[in-house]
Design a protein around this motif. Sequence first.
Motif, PDB file in Angstrom:
ATOM      1  N   SER A  44       0.852  -1.185   0.000  1.00  0.00           N
ATOM      2  CA  SER A  44       0.000   0.000   0.000  1.00  0.00           C
ATOM      3  C   SER A  44       0.892   1.240   0.000  1.00  0.00           C
ATOM      4  N   PHE A  45       0.877   1.986  -1.117  1.00  0.00           N
ATOM      5  CA  PHE A  45       1.711   3.177  -1.272  1.00  0.00           C
ATOM      6  C   PHE A  45       0.923   4.433  -0.915  1.00  0.00           C
ATOM      7  N   VAL A  46       1.578   5.366  -0.239  1.00  0.00           N
ATOM      8  CA  VAL A  46       0.996   6.676   0.042  1.00  0.00           C
ATOM      9  C   VAL A  46       1.613   7.677  -0.923  1.00  0.00           C
ATOM     10  N   VAL A  47       0.759   8.320  -1.728  1.00  0.00           N
ATOM     11  CA  VAL A  47       1.239   9.260  -2.739  1.00  0.00           C
ATOM     12  C   VAL A  47       0.496  10.582  -2.593  1.00  0.00           C
ATOM     13  N   GLU A  48       1.142  11.637  -3.032  1.00  0.00           N
ATOM     14  CA  GLU A  48       0.551  12.980  -3.024  1.00  0.00           C
ATOM     15  C   GLU A  48       0.040  13.288  -4.425  1.00  0.00           C
ATOM     16  N   VAL A  49      -1.235  13.664  -4.530  1.00  0.00           N
ATOM     17  CA  VAL A  49      -1.836  13.982  -5.824  1.00  0.00           C
ATOM     18  C   VAL A  49      -2.609  15.284  -5.708  1.00  0.00           C
ATOM     19  N   ALA A  50      -2.745  15.959  -6.821  1.00  0.00           N
ATOM     20  CA  ALA A  50      -3.542  17.187  -6.885  1.00  0.00           C
ATOM     21  C   ALA A  50      -4.964  16.822  -7.273  1.00  0.00           C
ATOM     22  N   PRO A  51      -5.975  17.394  -6.606  1.00  0.00           N
ATOM     23  CA  PRO A  51      -7.369  17.078  -6.960  1.00  0.00           C
ATOM     24  C   PRO A  51      -7.668  17.422  -8.411  1.00  0.00           C
ATOM     25  N   GLU A  52      -8.366  16.524  -9.087  1.00  0.00           N
ATOM     26  CA  GLU A  52      -8.754  16.768 -10.470  1.00  0.00           C
ATOM     27  C   GLU A  52      -9.992  17.661 -10.516  1.00  0.00           C
ATOM     28  N   SER A  53     -10.107  18.430 -11.577  1.00  0.00           N
ATOM     29  CA  SER A  53     -11.307  19.240 -11.772  1.00  0.00           C
ATOM     30  C   SER A  53     -12.401  18.365 -12.355  1.00  0.00           C
ATOM     31  N   ASN A  54     -13.607  18.542 -11.837  1.00  0.00           N
ATOM     32  CA  ASN A  54     -14.748  17.761 -12.283  1.00  0.00           C
ATOM     33  C   ASN A  54     -15.655  18.671 -13.101  1.00  0.00           C
ATOM     34  N   ASP A  55     -15.464  18.717 -14.398  1.00  0.00           N
ATOM     35  CA  ASP A  55     -16.135  19.674 -15.271  1.00  0.00           C
ATOM     36  C   ASP A  55     -17.495  19.123 -15.724  1.00  0.00           C
ATOM     37  N   VAL A  56     -18.456  19.122 -14.777  1.00  0.00           N
ATOM     38  CA  VAL A  56     -19.795  18.615 -15.107  1.00  0.00           C
ATOM     39  C   VAL A  56     -20.865  19.642 -14.739  1.00  0.00           C
ATOM     40  N   GLY A  57     -20.525  20.934 -14.766  1.00  0.00           N
ATOM     41  CA  GLY A  57     -21.495  21.974 -14.475  1.00  0.00           C
ATOM     42  C   GLY A  57     -21.763  22.113 -12.994  1.00  0.00           C
ATOM     43  N   GLU A  58     -23.005  22.403 -12.633  1.00  0.00           N
ATOM     44  CA  GLU A  58     -23.382  22.647 -11.238  1.00  0.00           C
ATOM     45  C   GLU A  58     -24.239  21.523 -10.674  1.00  0.00           C
ATOM     46  N   SER A  59     -24.152  20.347 -11.235  1.00  0.00           N
ATOM     47  CA  SER A  59     -25.016  19.251 -10.804  1.00  0.00           C
ATOM     48  C   SER A  59     -24.664  18.800  -9.397  1.00  0.00           C
ATOM     49  N   ALA A  60     -25.689  18.453  -8.635  1.00  0.00           N
ATOM     50  CA  ALA A  60     -25.533  17.943  -7.275  1.00  0.00           C
ATOM     51  C   ALA A  60     -26.569  16.856  -7.067  1.00  0.00           C
ATOM     52  N   ILE A  61     -26.324  15.974  -6.128  1.00  0.00           N
ATOM     53  CA  ILE A  61     -27.230  14.850  -5.912  1.00  0.00           C
ATOM     54  C   ILE A  61     -27.250  14.487  -4.436  1.00  0.00           C
ATOM     55  N   GLY A  62     -28.406  13.992  -3.978  1.00  0.00           N
ATOM     56  CA  GLY A  62     -28.555  13.502  -2.617  1.00  0.00           C
ATOM     57  C   GLY A  62     -28.738  11.995  -2.616  1.00  0.00           C
ATOM     58  N   ILE A  63     -28.254  11.356  -1.570  1.00  0.00           N
ATOM     59  CA  ILE A  63     -28.282   9.895  -1.490  1.00  0.00           C
ATOM     60  C   ILE A  63     -28.922   9.475  -0.177  1.00  0.00           C
ATOM     61  N   GLU A 108     -27.142  10.745   3.337  1.00  0.00           N
ATOM     62  CA  GLU A 108     -27.943  10.672   4.558  1.00  0.00           C
ATOM     63  C   GLU A 108     -27.046  10.473   5.770  1.00  0.00           C
ATOM     64  N   ASP A 109     -27.311  11.242   6.814  1.00  0.00           N
ATOM     65  CA  ASP A 109     -26.528  11.158   8.050  1.00  0.00           C
ATOM     66  C   ASP A 109     -27.027   9.967   8.869  1.00  0.00           C
ATOM     67  N   LEU A 110     -26.614   8.793   8.449  1.00  0.00           N
ATOM     68  CA  LEU A 110     -27.115   7.550   9.020  1.00  0.00           C
ATOM     69  C   LEU A 110     -26.119   6.980  10.024  1.00  0.00           C
ATOM     70  N   SER A 111     -26.618   6.547  11.181  1.00  0.00           N
ATOM     71  CA  SER A 111     -25.768   5.928  12.195  1.00  0.00           C
ATOM     72  C   SER A 111     -25.648   4.439  11.885  1.00  0.00           C
ATOM     73  N   VAL A 112     -24.646   4.089  11.089  1.00  0.00           N
ATOM     74  CA  VAL A 112     -24.465   2.700  10.694  1.00  0.00           C
ATOM     75  C   VAL A 112     -24.091   1.842  11.891  1.00  0.00           C
ATOM     76  N   SER A 113     -23.237   2.370  12.776  1.00  0.00           N
ATOM     77  CA  SER A 113     -22.828   1.596  13.955  1.00  0.00           C
ATOM     78  C   SER A 113     -24.013   1.333  14.873  1.00  0.00           C
ATOM     79  N   GLY A 114     -24.954   2.273  14.943  1.00  0.00           N
ATOM     80  CA  GLY A 114     -26.141   2.060  15.765  1.00  0.00           C
ATOM     81  C   GLY A 114     -27.046   0.993  15.184  1.00  0.00           C
ATOM     82  N   LEU A 115     -27.245   1.025  13.864  1.00  0.00           N
ATOM     83  CA  LEU A 115     -28.067   0.004  13.218  1.00  0.00           C
ATOM     84  C   LEU A 115     -27.431  -1.376  13.315  1.00  0.00           C
ATOM     85  N   ALA A 116     -26.100  -1.408  13.387  1.00  0.00           N
ATOM     86  CA  ALA A 116     -25.392  -2.692  13.460  1.00  0.00           C
ATOM     87  C   ALA A 116     -25.599  -3.381  14.805  1.00  0.00           C
ATOM     88  N   ARG A 117     -26.225  -2.691  15.758  1.00  0.00           N
ATOM     89  CA  ARG A 117     -26.499  -3.302  17.068  1.00  0.00           C
ATOM     90  C   ARG A 117     -27.962  -3.727  17.191  1.00  0.00           C
TER      91      ARG A 117
END
Length: 342
Positions: free
Chosen positions: A172-191, A276-285
Motif C-alpha cells: 500500500s503506497f501513500v502518494v501525493e496527488v492534486a485534486p482533479e477538476s470535475n467539469d460537469v457543471g453545477e449538478s448535485a445529488i442527494g443519497i 444521509e446522516d445515518l448511524s451505521v454503527s447504531g443500526l449494526a447493534r
Amino acid sequence: MKLRYRFRLYPTPGQQASLAQAFGCARVVFNDAIAARRNAYMAGEKFPSVVELSRSLITEAKRTSERAWLGEVSTVVLQQALRDVDRAYRGFFDSISGKRKGRKLGAPKFRSRRDRRQSIRFTANAKFSITRGGKLRLPKIGYVPIKLSRPLPSVPSSVTVIKEASGRYFASFVVEVAPESNDVGESAIGIDLGLGHFAVLSDGTKIEAPRFLRKAEDQLKRVQRDLTRKEKGSANREKARIKLARAHARVADARRDFHHQLSAQLIGENQAIAVEDLSVSGLARTRLAKSVLDRSEGLLRRGDWTVVGRGVPVRPLPLRLGDLRAAGVGAGRDHRSPVRAD
C-alpha cells in the motif's frame, strides 16, 4: 491530497520468511514500547519519548544477546513500530479528553503472533523502489514481484506491506496527488441509504443491494463447518482456516469493488454529493445487523469519494420528513429522504 494505491505482492518462499521475521521484530518492538510506557505510568514517571524508546529498545537492544536478532531487519521498520505506538497513545489521550471526536478509543494493546493480519511500513528513508522489471525492492528482503495494475501518480512517501489472514500479500503506497477538476457543471445529488434498496438518489434512481454476504452464506457455512471438524493445531486445520479466510476475502473484495465503482460513477457525474446522516454503527447493534453490515454503507460515507482523486465535497444530509411530506414528495421513505426541502 494524499491517496493510497494498493497492489498485490507475490513474494517467494524465502522472501515470505524474511517478511515474517520483519513482522515479528516490529511486533516485539511495538510490545516493548507499550510495556515501557505502562511501567513508567505505574512508577509515576513521565512517558519516555520516541527518541528515548528508539535508543533503549532498538539501538541498545541490538547489542544484547536477547535482542541481537533485531539487527537482521531494516531499522526503519522498527522505528515505524514506535511511531505507531506514539500515534495510538496520542489518539487515546485525545479521545478521553474530548479533543478527538467520534467513538472513544481504548488504550493500545499488545500485539500477538497469532494475529492473522500482519503489516510493516517502510518510509522514504528505507530507499525502497519499484524497478523497471516490475518488482518492489525492499531493504533486507529483496526484489519482490508486484502486480502494478496502474502507474503511481507521484513518488510514494511510504509503503506498507500487508499480509492478510488469507495469506495474500499487498503493498500500500501513500502518494501525493492534486485534486482533479470535475467539469460537469453545477449538478448535485442527494443519497439516501436504505434497507429496501442499497441507495435511492434524489433524481429517483434506485440502486439495488448486491447482498454479497447473503449470496455466499451457504458456501461460507460449509467451509466453516469443515474447519470446526479439523483437529486443533494440525496442518489440515491451518489449510481449512486459509480456505475460510479466502472465502471471506472474496466477499469483501466484491463489496469493496461495488462501492468503488458506484462512488466513481457519482463523482464523475456531480459537483456536490449529500449523503444521509445515518448511524451505521447504531443500526449494526439491532436485529438488522447482518443486512446493514452486508451492505457496508459506512464505506460509502467514509471517504470513498476521493478514490479517483477528485475534490467533490460530500456532506451529511439531514432528514426532514415532515417538510417532505408537506411538499408531497414521493410515497416511500427511501424516495423521500434524499430530496431537499429547502
